[in-house]
Design a protein around this motif. Structure first.
Motif, PDB file in Angstrom:
ATOM      1  N   TRP A 396      44.589  34.079  35.820  1.00  0.00           N
ATOM      2  CA  TRP A 396      44.907  35.506  35.970  1.00  0.00           C
ATOM      3  C   TRP A 396      44.607  35.948  37.403  1.00  0.00           C
ATOM      4  CZ3 TRP A 396      41.809  39.606  37.370  1.00  0.00           C
ATOM      5  CH2 TRP A 396      42.355  40.877  37.235  1.00  0.00           C
ATOM      6  N   MET A 397      43.454  35.547  37.927  1.00  0.00           N
ATOM      7  CA  MET A 397      43.124  35.891  39.312  1.00  0.00           C
ATOM      8  C   MET A 397      44.106  35.238  40.277  1.00  0.00           C
ATOM      9  SD  MET A 397      41.286  37.514  41.489  1.00  0.00           S
ATOM     10  CE  MET A 397      39.780  38.067  40.677  1.00  0.00           C
ATOM     11  N   GLY A 398      44.528  33.999  39.979  1.00  0.00           N
ATOM     12  CA  GLY A 398      45.533  33.354  40.819  1.00  0.00           C
ATOM     13  C   GLY A 398      46.825  34.149  40.876  1.00  0.00           C
ATOM     14  N   ASP A 399      47.248  34.697  39.745  1.00  0.00           N
ATOM     15  CA  ASP A 399      48.461  35.519  39.728  1.00  0.00           C
ATOM     16  C   ASP A 399      48.278  36.799  40.546  1.00  0.00           C
ATOM     17  OD1 ASP A 399      50.228  33.945  38.233  1.00  0.00           O
ATOM     18  OD2 ASP A 399      49.297  34.563  36.351  1.00  0.00           O
ATOM     19  N   GLN A 400      47.085  37.401  40.485  1.00  0.00           N
ATOM     20  CA  GLN A 400      46.835  38.595  41.302  1.00  0.00           C
ATOM     21  C   GLN A 400      46.938  38.248  42.785  1.00  0.00           C
ATOM     22  OE1 GLN A 400      46.471  41.332  39.156  1.00  0.00           O
ATOM     23  NE2 GLN A 400      46.675  39.615  37.723  1.00  0.00           N
ATOM     24  N   MET A 401      46.423  37.082  43.156  1.00  0.00           N
ATOM     25  CA  MET A 401      46.466  36.671  44.560  1.00  0.00           C
ATOM     26  C   MET A 401      47.889  36.383  45.009  1.00  0.00           C
ATOM     27  SD  MET A 401      43.021  34.294  44.646  1.00  0.00           S
ATOM     28  CE  MET A 401      43.253  33.786  46.354  1.00  0.00           C
ATOM     29  N   VAL A 402      48.734  35.880  44.100  1.00  0.00           N
ATOM     30  CA  VAL A 402      50.147  35.676  44.448  1.00  0.00           C
ATOM     31  C   VAL A 402      50.794  37.009  44.799  1.00  0.00           C
ATOM     32  CG1 VAL A 402      52.396  35.016  43.519  1.00  0.00           C
ATOM     33  CG2 VAL A 402      50.423  33.544  43.137  1.00  0.00           C
ATOM     34  N   SER A 403      50.517  38.033  44.017  1.00  0.00           N
ATOM     35  CA  SER A 403      51.085  39.357  44.299  1.00  0.00           C
ATOM     36  C   SER A 403      50.493  39.985  45.546  1.00  0.00           C
ATOM     37  CB  SER A 403      50.867  40.283  43.094  1.00  0.00           C
ATOM     38  OG  SER A 403      51.607  39.843  41.977  1.00  0.00           O
ATOM     39  N   LEU A 404      49.314  39.538  45.955  1.00  0.00           N
ATOM     40  CA  LEU A 404      48.671  40.063  47.166  1.00  0.00           C
ATOM     41  C   LEU A 404      48.933  39.162  48.371  1.00  0.00           C
ATOM     42  CD1 LEU A 404      45.237  41.182  45.673  1.00  0.00           C
ATOM     43  CD2 LEU A 404      46.991  42.688  46.637  1.00  0.00           C
ATOM     44  N   GLY A 405      49.985  38.349  48.297  1.00  0.00           N
ATOM     45  CA  GLY A 405      50.292  37.424  49.392  1.00  0.00           C
ATOM     46  C   GLY A 405      50.489  38.129  50.720  1.00  0.00           C
ATOM     47  N   ASN A 406      51.249  39.235  50.730  1.00  0.00           N
ATOM     48  CA  ASN A 406      51.464  39.979  51.980  1.00  0.00           C
ATOM     49  C   ASN A 406      50.173  40.594  52.489  1.00  0.00           C
ATOM     50  OD1 ASN A 406      54.237  39.451  52.144  1.00  0.00           O
ATOM     51  ND2 ASN A 406      54.738  41.174  50.810  1.00  0.00           N
ATOM     52  N   CYS A 407      49.310  41.006  51.566  1.00  0.00           N
ATOM     53  CA  CYS A 407      48.009  41.553  51.964  1.00  0.00           C
ATOM     54  C   CYS A 407      47.179  40.474  52.653  1.00  0.00           C
ATOM     55  CB  CYS A 407      47.277  42.101  50.736  1.00  0.00           C
ATOM     56  SG  CYS A 407      45.679  42.842  51.080  1.00  0.00           S
ATOM     57  N   ILE A 564      57.222  48.060  51.777  1.00  0.00           N
ATOM     58  CA  ILE A 564      57.772  48.507  50.491  1.00  0.00           C
ATOM     59  C   ILE A 564      57.745  47.384  49.461  1.00  0.00           C
ATOM     60  CG2 ILE A 564      59.886  49.310  49.353  1.00  0.00           C
ATOM     61  CD1 ILE A 564      60.578  50.768  51.982  1.00  0.00           C
ATOM     62  N   SER A 565      58.178  46.198  49.867  1.00  0.00           N
ATOM     63  CA  SER A 565      58.210  45.073  48.920  1.00  0.00           C
ATOM     64  C   SER A 565      56.811  44.688  48.459  1.00  0.00           C
ATOM     65  CB  SER A 565      58.916  43.873  49.550  1.00  0.00           C
ATOM     66  OG  SER A 565      58.194  43.390  50.673  1.00  0.00           O
ATOM     67  N   SER A 566      55.823  44.794  49.353  1.00  0.00           N
ATOM     68  CA  SER A 566      54.448  44.476  48.979  1.00  0.00           C
ATOM     69  C   SER A 566      53.930  45.456  47.933  1.00  0.00           C
ATOM     70  CB  SER A 566      53.552  44.503  50.213  1.00  0.00           C
ATOM     71  OG  SER A 566      52.208  44.260  49.872  1.00  0.00           O
ATOM     72  N   LEU A 567      54.203  46.746  48.133  1.00  0.00           N
ATOM     73  CA  LEU A 567      53.753  47.753  47.169  1.00  0.00           C
ATOM     74  C   LEU A 567      54.479  47.603  45.834  1.00  0.00           C
ATOM     75  CD1 LEU A 567      53.479  50.898  49.474  1.00  0.00           C
ATOM     76  CD2 LEU A 567      51.630  49.463  48.603  1.00  0.00           C
ATOM     77  N   LEU A 568      55.767  47.271  45.887  1.00  0.00           N
ATOM     78  CA  LEU A 568      56.514  47.069  44.640  1.00  0.00           C
ATOM     79  C   LEU A 568      55.999  45.847  43.881  1.00  0.00           C
ATOM     80  CD1 LEU A 568      60.178  47.872  45.752  1.00  0.00           C
ATOM     81  CD2 LEU A 568      58.663  49.269  44.337  1.00  0.00           C
ATOM     82  N   GLU A 569      55.599  44.808  44.596  1.00  0.00           N
ATOM     83  CA  GLU A 569      55.098  43.613  43.927  1.00  0.00           C
ATOM     84  C   GLU A 569      53.765  43.876  43.237  1.00  0.00           C
ATOM     85  OE1 GLU A 569      54.202  39.906  42.423  1.00  0.00           O
ATOM     86  OE2 GLU A 569      56.100  40.879  42.935  1.00  0.00           O
ATOM     87  N   ILE A 570      52.860  44.598  43.884  1.00  0.00           N
ATOM     88  CA  ILE A 570      51.592  44.868  43.198  1.00  0.00           C
ATOM     89  C   ILE A 570      51.803  45.885  42.070  1.00  0.00           C
ATOM     90  CG2 ILE A 570      50.163  44.270  45.181  1.00  0.00           C
ATOM     91  CD1 ILE A 570      49.730  47.207  45.724  1.00  0.00           C
ATOM     92  N   THR A 571      52.842  46.721  42.172  1.00  0.00           N
ATOM     93  CA  THR A 571      53.195  47.598  41.048  1.00  0.00           C
ATOM     94  C   THR A 571      53.701  46.770  39.866  1.00  0.00           C
ATOM     95  OG1 THR A 571      53.773  49.385  42.572  1.00  0.00           O
ATOM     96  CG2 THR A 571      54.615  49.540  40.324  1.00  0.00           C
ATOM     97  N   ARG A 572      54.536  45.767  40.153  1.00  0.00           N
ATOM     98  CA  ARG A 572      55.008  44.872  39.087  1.00  0.00           C
ATOM     99  C   ARG A 572      53.832  44.150  38.439  1.00  0.00           C
ATOM    100  NH1 ARG A 572      55.997  39.801  37.784  1.00  0.00           N
ATOM    101  NH2 ARG A 572      55.013  39.065  39.698  1.00  0.00           N
ATOM    102  N   ARG A 573      52.894  43.694  39.249  1.00  0.00           N
ATOM    103  CA  ARG A 573      51.736  42.994  38.709  1.00  0.00           C
ATOM    104  C   ARG A 573      50.860  43.926  37.882  1.00  0.00           C
ATOM    105  NH1 ARG A 573      51.584  38.064  37.631  1.00  0.00           N
ATOM    106  NH2 ARG A 573      52.353  37.558  39.729  1.00  0.00           N
ATOM    107  N   PHE A 574      50.767  45.173  38.314  1.00  0.00           N
ATOM    108  CA  PHE A 574      50.014  46.186  37.570  1.00  0.00           C
ATOM    109  C   PHE A 574      50.580  46.350  36.158  1.00  0.00           C
ATOM    110  CE2 PHE A 574      50.610  50.810  36.625  1.00  0.00           C
ATOM    111  CZ  PHE A 574      49.361  51.064  36.089  1.00  0.00           C
TER     112      PHE A 574
END
Length: 638
Positions: A396-407, A564-574
């Protein structure tokens, strides 16, 4: 609050289907009253026959519910006895409490070991450490409290439903049935359970807390079920949120009136985007925890967190607001640096990063150190994925880190800026140009998940191909410099990712007809939520295609598009987090498992009888209470 609402609020979610169906019985009573023949046009004998038939139906339903509750309670009580006996053997092997001579302890251990086969004797002689025993007893005590809560809720439910029946049907049959059946039902007899709870408290106090009962109860005590968030905690979270809103509005106004110089704008934008993404992600996490708690999804159990010290939604919100306040104050300092006599504005982003990093890693008893330590350990397990077993919290944490790739890439830019460009005569725009490390950093989270999938395939007894398929999905997310290969790779990753989300992570598309078409039999959230998730996940996983078209036609800058894409990706993960944990909660948490597993070898019946007789001997273990009542209860029920 009405009892029906209280019942739903306080029940143990994992055992939901094992409680008496209070709501269904209440509906049955209402239906029986509504369908009763009207007295004005119906003969008395027909009315009496209707009520006798309905009474028989209702009491039969109550009896079925009582049988199911009794069976489940007895099953859990038997499981508790086995665990209790096994833990006592481990405690005998470990304990060195004054008053227990070494011969006392060795007699117990040797007698147990003498009845074990040779091939099992070595495993039985393996002693648990004090830390393991404390953890095991803590979880065991929690399971006993939950079982005690199961007792009281069901007993109250039967009493309430019988009183409701008598009230609406103007009868005494409900109370009579309750007195005959529930008063003496196995699940209402709390003597044995209370005896085990009291003995666990005594054992923990004497052997694991050095005789300090207050310290023992502080370790064992479970927060009251359904306890609301403390008002002071809510006040702090609200105050922090208000401060953040005011600071953000002030920062926006000052940026509008006094923007950075043209030379500093690239640095300002790049240095604050990464922390901003992290702040938004923390707000999403606060909303996730609040949503899981409201829907009854037991994230504490799923993540294997101690229920005595887990973070409440208000605490998550407060943490997110603190990070947001630091971010806003740092930007204000950057914008107003000349007015506060700070010659170099880039000191403020550096201070922000160092303070946020310090708040995460400094082991001080502030900002909930256990939660921070849990997070750091989890990130460390993700980074070292191929070297150890991968659990749910790990991937689960690995998936969060995938969505935070741009971060992650933004923080690499921050590190590179302060290491190579700051205080040197470089053009600011050149300090944030991609280098060879940028694609490597952006691909690292995907590599971590790829390695986790391979490790799960290795550890799975069935060698399920699904883990390799999932690994292939992450293997297709690596950056590719060639346009057509980039498009092909993203198309494959999109298909893999979307199908894996809806079919495996969400468990949808199990039903193809009826009311819940395209969904699954068990649902926690309202039905429209799942249809929204199906469409939302599809659209947000296609953001890369919109990004490609917009950048190809030069309709938007690369920086703005990436933001924009980074924010949309963490929204999708949310949104993904809500349904993924709900699916894990319903299907993968184990059969009626409401606490973390205690990994103990089971005792056979002969060993159980031996332990029971040994614990009741006057010259055996001396840690038990010496009151006649406790001895009588122990001998009667054990």
């Amino acid at each position: 609050m009405k009892f029906g609402k209280t019942f739903e609020t306080h029940l143990t979610i994992e055992w939901r289907r094992q409680y008496m169906r209070y709501g269904d019985l209440k509906v049955l009573i209402k239906r029986g009253v509504d369908r009763a023949p009207p007295p004005a046009t119906t003969p008395d004998y027909e009315i009496q026959a209707y009520y006798r038939a309905f009474e028989e139906t209702f009491l039969m339903e109550c009896q079925n519910e009582l049988t199911r509750v009794n069976n489940f309670f007895l099953e859990k009580l038997s499981e508790a006895r086995r665990k209790h006996n096994t833990l006592k053997i481990q405690l005998l092997a470990y304990s060195h409490v004054p008053g227990h001579t070494s011969s006392d302890l060795s007699i117990g251990s040797n007698r147990i070991a003498s009845h074990l086969p040779n091939r099992r004797r070595s495993s039985a002689e393996k002693k648990m450490t004090q830390r393991q025993l404390r953890s095991a007893y803590s979880e065991f005590y929690l399971s006993l409290v939950l079982l005690q809560n199961y007792q009281s809720l069901n007993e109250t439910g039967f009493r309430k439903i019988c009183k409701k029946y008598d009230k609406y049907l103007r009868s005494t049959a409900g109370a009579e049935w309750f007195d005959r059946n529930v008063e003496f039902a196995p699940f209402t007899d709390g003597h044995l359970l209370q005896y085990i709870i009291a003995e666990v408290e005594d054992l923990y106090t004497l052997h694991l807390a050095g005789g300090d009962r207050s310290m023992a109860m502080a370790k064992l005590r479970v927060p009251p079920l359904g306890e609301p968030t403390p008002p002071f905690m809510v006040f702090r979270a609200g105050l922090s949120l208000g401060m953040l809103i005011m600071l953000v509005m002030a920062t926006a106004a000052i940026y509008w009136k006094r923007p950075p110089t043209a030379d500093n704008i690239p640095g300002f934008m790049r240095l604050y985007r990464g922390p901003f993404t992290w702040v938004i992600f923390n707000f999403f996490m606060a909303a996730n925890v609040a949503g899981w708690q409201r829907a009854g999804v037991n994230h504490v159990l799923i993540f294997e967190i101690d229920p005595r010290s887990h973070l409440l939604p208000a605490t998550f919100l407060e943490i997110a607001c603190v990070f947001g306040i630091l971010w806003a104050l740092s930007m204000l300092g950057f914008l107003l640096h000349d007015l506060i006599f700070v010659p170099d504005p880039f000191l403020f982003p550096l201070a922000l990063i160092l303070i946020m990093l310090g708040m995460l890693v400094v082991p001080l008893p502030i900002m909930n150190w256990p939660a921070r330590w849990w997070t750091m350990k989890l990130v460390g397990r993700v980074v070292s994925a191929p070297l150890h077993y991968v659990g749910f919290a790990d991937f689960w944490m690995g998936d969060q880190m995938v969505s935070l790739g741009n971060c992650l890439v933004d923080h690499y830019y921050i590190f590179r800026f302060y290491a190579t460009c700051w205080l040197r005569s470089h053009l600011m725009i050149n300090c944030f140009k991609p280098d060879v490390m940028v694609p490597i950093m952006s691909s690292l989270p995907a590599w971590f998940r790829f390695a986790q999938c391979l490790r799960r395939f290795r550890d799975s007894g069935s060698k399920s191909v699904s883990y390799l398929i999932n690994a292939g999905g992450y293997g297709n997310t690596f950056n590719n410099p060639f346009t057509w290969l980039f498009l092909a790779s993203n198309v494959v990753a999109f298909i893999y990712g979307y199908l894996w989300d809806v079919l495996r992570d969400f468990g949808l598309f199990r039903i193809f007809r009826g009311e819940h078409i395209f969904l699954r039999p068990q649902l926690v959230y309202p039905v429209p939520v799942y249809y929204f998730v199906i469409v939302e996940d599809l659209v947000l996983r296609l953001v890369w295609a919109f990004e490609f078209v917009l950048l190809y036609h030069d309709w938007i800058s690369a920086y703005n598009m990436k933001t924009i894409s980074s924010l949309l990706e963490i929204t999708r993960r949310f949104i993904w987090n809500f349904v993924r944990l709900e699916h894990e909660h319903l299907y993968n948490c184990g059969k009626f498992r409401a606490t973390r597993d205690i990994y103990l070898a089971a005792l056979n019946p002969r060993q159980e009888r031996l332990l029971e007789s040994m614990m009741d001997e006057t010259d055996g273990v001396t840690h038990r209470r010496n009151t006649k009542e406790r001895i009588r209860l122990g001998k009667e029920y054990f």
